[in-house]
Design an enzyme around this catalytic site. Sequence first.
Site, PDB file in Angstrom:
ATOM      1  N   ASP A 195       0.827  -1.196   0.000  1.00 41.80           N
ATOM      2  CA  ASP A 195       0.000   0.000   0.000  1.00 41.80           C
ATOM      3  C   ASP A 195       0.868   1.256   0.000  1.00 41.80           C
ATOM      4  O   ASP A 195       1.898   1.313   0.675  1.00 41.80           O
ATOM      5  CB  ASP A 195      -0.896  -0.016   1.249  1.00 41.80           C
ATOM      6  CG  ASP A 195      -1.803   1.187   1.334  1.00 41.80           C
ATOM      7  OD1 ASP A 195      -2.775   1.243   0.566  1.00 41.80           O
ATOM      8  OD2 ASP A 195      -1.531   2.077   2.174  1.00 41.80           O
ATOM      9  N   GLU A 232       1.482  -0.426  -4.996  1.00 41.96           N
ATOM     10  CA  GLU A 232       0.559   0.675  -5.294  1.00 41.96           C
ATOM     11  C   GLU A 232       1.424   1.918  -5.486  1.00 41.96           C
ATOM     12  O   GLU A 232       1.852   2.558  -4.526  1.00 41.96           O
ATOM     13  CB  GLU A 232      -0.438   0.888  -4.151  1.00 41.96           C
ATOM     14  CG  GLU A 232      -1.447   1.983  -4.470  1.00 41.96           C
ATOM     15  CD  GLU A 232      -2.274   2.409  -3.269  1.00 41.96           C
ATOM     16  OE1 GLU A 232      -3.411   2.863  -3.477  1.00 41.96           O
ATOM     17  OE2 GLU A 232      -1.780   2.309  -2.129  1.00 41.96           O
TER      18      GLU A 232
END
Length: 533
Positions: A211, A261
Amino acid sequence: MGQPRPAQKEWWRSAVIYQVYVRSFADGDGDGTGDLAGVRAKLPYLAELGVDALWFNPWYLSPMKDGGYDVADYRAIDPAFGTLAEAEKLIAEARELGIRTIVDIVPNHVSDQHPWFRAALAAGPGSPERELFHFRPGRGEDGGLPPNDWPSQFVGSTEPVWTRLPDGDWYLHLFTPEQPDLNWAHPAVRQEHEDILRFWFERGVAGVRIDSAALLAKDPDLPDLADAPEPHPFVDRDELHDIYRSWRAVADDYDGVFVGEVWLPDAERFARYLRPDELHTAFNFAFLSCPWEAGRLRTSIDSTLAEHAPVGAPATWVLCNHDVTRTVTRYGRADTGFDFATKAFGTPTDLALGTRRARAAALLSLALPGAVYLYQGEELGLPEADIPRERIQDPMYFRSGGTDPGRDGCRVPLPWVAEAPYAGFGSRQEPWLPQPADWATYAADRQAADPSSMLALYRAAIGLRPVFGQGPLTWLPAPDGVLAFARAEGALCVVNLADTPAELPVHSQLLLASGPLSSEGRLPKDTAVWLHA
């Protein structure tokens, strides 16, 4: 379990990976919250869909101040979802069905309930415990102003990224105050995350999704953004690559895979994360946010393939995720692109139009070279739900002062059985987010019996996808507004975004169509087909 797995084929280069937002997938115990028992019960459904892997949003112990992205313990499953033993069973049972597991890591920050942060609060200013985070004195008279001018990473939020404690120190949180940023210059932070990776690889996971992968490293001086435009003080700093090279060494011991990401406009900077000794893959946000326009889509596809070519990494393709307006809704609007900054309440949507385009987009994305990520419910054609304001839980809504609808609309619990309570999501309690009144019409059991449904289309497309092979993409001559390309073994994909029906190229077989052809055998607007040359 507990031993590195032998090297396997690079399955991730062309995989179909299904994103599971556990809280909204399936409720096994009927308490209104999705859980691991619910996922385990639906593994046969996922196997029939034909996916190669499951990516789980964070399932760890969390106060849930940001949908689980505020992690209190990476080695424990949140009790709302189940137990670590259940997670291990799920990983093993999925693998028996040929489905691998990818878990989510949130390295930029932890929960304010994490033991490290609680110890830092107790230890006080200047303590070694606070060196694991970014604690600073304030500016101005009596230190009453934040240490710098950095903006929140929640688009539209005007709230500060610093919170002051009663002892006078401020701490940094690029997201919510309940998510304090870690100090990645500290060796203990690096060691802890490498140990976390090993913990999950040893439990059989095949990969890790990272993330906010470009945010970890910070300029140690924490300068004002206005005073330090290059290099950016907290985005895409060069120090990140040493971190990910260390992570790659851990993953290679287990034949593990990373997907990052990484939101970056610079193609060359983006590709650096995909060098052979760093991440294996990264999400392709340009394609996700691209409008339903032939020229823009072709440019996005070409740019994506060109970005990945120099480092030999596979592209990834995704139409929607847990943060983004659902495809059916977005494609039914006047503005078919996606931008966090333009989200607003009450945007008109033509769902019939959006559904037709979403069906065509499914065939387009699944025909492209690389891996495809499928967000849960997309295979059911779910639209974005309108959540009553009093039921919204997403901090994006609150930090925007109520102007941003937030992300709850794409996180509504799935409908499984049309005639069951709460559309089969669970049996006893209302789901944690309310389901729209017509949600049962999208139920998986109803769609499984309908050969023209979105679920039937996805099942057929995923099953047929191997006909495109591993070869490159070659564009074919086509009229304006039509995308046509060939892959290996003479497999063709044609998508018509023009206003008039299009002639199909010469072919020997129609493999699959997103909708009916015209009576003259032409390809209608907003329709896609797969052909054999």
